[in-house]
Design an enzyme around this catalytic site. Structure first.
Site, PDB file in Angstrom:
ATOM      1  N   THR A  25       0.843  -1.194   0.000  1.00  0.00           N
ATOM      2  CA  THR A  25       0.000   0.000   0.000  1.00  0.00           C
ATOM      3  C   THR A  25       0.880   1.246   0.000  1.00  0.00           C
ATOM      4  O   THR A  25       1.818   1.348   0.794  1.00  0.00           O
ATOM      5  CB  THR A  25      -0.913  -0.009   1.233  1.00  0.00           C
ATOM      6  OG1 THR A  25      -1.804  -1.130   1.137  1.00  0.00           O
ATOM      7  CG2 THR A  25      -1.728   1.268   1.316  1.00  0.00           C
ATOM      8  N   HIS A 174      -6.249 -11.353  -2.490  1.00  0.00           N
ATOM      9  CA  HIS A 174      -5.649 -11.076  -1.174  1.00  0.00           C
ATOM     10  C   HIS A 174      -6.448 -11.814  -0.099  1.00  0.00           C
ATOM     11  O   HIS A 174      -7.501 -11.368   0.344  1.00  0.00           O
ATOM     12  CB  HIS A 174      -5.668  -9.573  -0.914  1.00  0.00           C
ATOM     13  CG  HIS A 174      -4.683  -9.118   0.129  1.00  0.00           C
ATOM     14  ND1 HIS A 174      -4.087  -9.987   1.023  1.00  0.00           N
ATOM     15  CD2 HIS A 174      -4.187  -7.890   0.427  1.00  0.00           C
ATOM     16  CE1 HIS A 174      -3.271  -9.310   1.811  1.00  0.00           C
ATOM     17  NE2 HIS A 174      -3.307  -8.026   1.475  1.00  0.00           N
ATOM     18  N   ASN A 177      -3.426 -10.919   5.784  1.00  0.00           N
ATOM     19  CA  ASN A 177      -3.209  -9.633   6.467  1.00  0.00           C
ATOM     20  C   ASN A 177      -4.423  -9.035   7.179  1.00  0.00           C
ATOM     21  O   ASN A 177      -4.521  -7.822   7.345  1.00  0.00           O
ATOM     22  CB  ASN A 177      -2.658  -8.608   5.482  1.00  0.00           C
ATOM     23  CG  ASN A 177      -1.281  -8.967   4.967  1.00  0.00           C
ATOM     24  OD1 ASN A 177      -0.871 -10.131   5.030  1.00  0.00           O
ATOM     25  ND2 ASN A 177      -0.545  -7.998   4.454  1.00  0.00           N
ATOM     26  N   TYR A 179      -7.630  -9.003   6.230  1.00  0.00           N
ATOM     27  CA  TYR A 179      -8.699  -8.466   5.393  1.00  0.00           C
ATOM     28  C   TYR A 179      -9.815  -9.496   5.201  1.00  0.00           C
ATOM     29  O   TYR A 179      -9.832 -10.516   5.863  1.00  0.00           O
ATOM     30  CB  TYR A 179      -8.103  -7.954   4.078  1.00  0.00           C
ATOM     31  CG  TYR A 179      -7.094  -6.853   4.320  1.00  0.00           C
ATOM     32  CD1 TYR A 179      -7.425  -5.740   5.096  1.00  0.00           C
ATOM     33  CD2 TYR A 179      -5.790  -6.949   3.849  1.00  0.00           C
ATOM     34  CE1 TYR A 179      -6.505  -4.746   5.364  1.00  0.00           C
ATOM     35  CE2 TYR A 179      -4.859  -5.951   4.114  1.00  0.00           C
ATOM     36  CZ  TYR A 179      -5.222  -4.858   4.873  1.00  0.00           C
ATOM     37  OH  TYR A 179      -4.300  -3.870   5.146  1.00  0.00           O
ATOM     38  N   ASN A 230      -0.760 -17.533  10.529  1.00  0.00           N
ATOM     39  CA  ASN A 230      -0.132 -17.183  11.798  1.00  0.00           C
ATOM     40  C   ASN A 230       0.320 -15.722  11.868  1.00  0.00           C
ATOM     41  O   ASN A 230       1.147 -15.372  12.694  1.00  0.00           O
ATOM     42  CB  ASN A 230       1.070 -18.103  12.068  1.00  0.00           C
ATOM     43  CG  ASN A 230       1.396 -18.211  13.547  1.00  0.00           C
ATOM     44  OD1 ASN A 230       0.508 -18.288  14.385  1.00  0.00           O
ATOM     45  ND2 ASN A 230       2.683 -18.214  13.881  1.00  0.00           N
TER      46      ASN A 230
END
Length: 353
Positions: A25, A174, A177, A179, A230
């Site tokens: 990002t 994606h 992370n 999301y 993890n």
């Protein structure tokens, strides 16, 4: 590092080496989600990375979480991305657009419609998010109905088609992370009692449905998938069954013959070894914070085929040349990672010829 410089075929791509640019990002999109002209230069500068994976790109209005992130769901977005893909291709690189629906990792202040965010369950992540008015607690999201979930799958399909129309070589889904897809995988973020929660298979169902829809739309050779086992970003706790959810998910994704699987490694070496044995196609393994001299270790040990590079490519658009020549690397300016204009984005120096 000899193995780093061996060519590799990934999907329809013939890559010149075993490096890739990781998705990061950068917060430089226009307010409507269109990539800016600065982004054209940014990605063009880094085309020598071979495979460039874009910053997270929302597939819909509800998919946005942060300020000034790009979208890929309307004609203006397509026109903006087309400028980028053309320049990267002109420089000999390949380009995948990462489809990132943030789910609950959003704040109404950061989106054009200011709606409540959506998620598997109405559970806030318990973390703050940066807004134009400073850091704010992320509010409780709205739980997606089963009909809503079908619509979100459809949005991913349409966004993938838009990415190909924009000239991208493919898309990366994606699933990492903290999301939306990761929220379905997580134990504390997904407390549904229907077919999307509870069992190992149910926690993986949404990820598989999104992937099948995209594969059907653009083909498996143009589809990648990212996971982060993890990794507790966004308040996610995967629970005791987390590793088995990933083993099941990777097995099911492997049946689809995707171009690649991209693992942001969270430290579970046994699970990474299992994923390597389950996955038949190209495996990307990203170990954040590894020393420069260890970039090729996973490739040398047959735990990975490609090593994605993140922060080093922000500060070194010619990272490949610097690594090959043993040249000193530019230091990244972390104050400009997520905001600003040219500074810290397209003004890092190249090696002098």
């Amino acid at each position: 590092m000899n193995n780093l410089w061996k060519k590799i075929k990934v999907g329809n791509m013939e890559l010149p080496h075993r490096l890739a640019m990781a998705p990061m990002t950068r917060g430089r999109a226009l307010y409507d989600g269109s990539p800016s002209d600065l982004s054209v230069e940014y990605y063009k500068q880094r085309a020598s990375m071979g495979l460039l994976i874009s910053e997270g790109t929302q597939p819909s209005e509800d998919g946005q979480g942060y300020l000034n992130t790009p979208g890929i769901y309307n004609e203006n977005h397509i026109k903006g991305w087309k400028k980028i893909t053309q320049r990267v291709h002109d420089e000999g690189g390949y380009f995948f657009i990462q489809l990132m629906h943030v789910g609950r990792m959003s704040h109404p202040d950061n989106t054009p419609h200011h709606r409540q965010a959506v998620a598997p369950s109405a559970i806030a992540p318990g973390v703050e998010m940066f807004t134009a008015e400073g850091m704010k607690e992320i509010p409780v999201p709205r739980e997606l109905s089963t009909e809503d979930i079908k619509n979100v799958v459809k949005e991913h399909r349409e966004a993938a088609a838009a990415a190909i129309k924009a000239g991208a070589d493919g898309v990366e889904i994606h699933g990492a992370n903290g999301y939306l897809i990761h929220q379905f995988i997580g134990e504390n973020s997904n407390q549904r009692k229907d077919e999307y929660g509870g069992t190992i298979e149910s926690h993986a169902r949404f990820a598989i449905e999104v992937t099948k829809a995209i594969v059907e739309e653009i083909g498996p050779e143009k589809t990648g998938f990212r996971i982060s086992p993890n990794v507790p970003l966004g308040g996610i706790d995967e629970g005791k069954q987390g590793p088995d959810v990933y083993r099941y998910l990777v097995k099911e994704l492997d049946k689809l013959n995707l171009a690649y699987l991209h693992v942001l490694h969270g430290g579970n070496e046994e699970l990474l070894s299992d994923i390597r044995s389950i996955w038949s196609n190209t495996l990307l393994v990203n170990r954040g914070g590894r020393p420069l001299e260890d970039i090729s270790v996973d490739i040398d040990n047959d735990l990975a085929d490609i090593a994605p590079i993140g922060t080093w490519t922000i500060a070194n658009p010619d990272f490949v040349a610097r690594l090959k020549n043993g040249a000193q690397l530019n230091e990244p300016d972390r104050n400009t990672f997520y905001t600003g204009g040219e500074k810290g984005y397209i003004d890092y120096p190249f090696l002098k010829s």
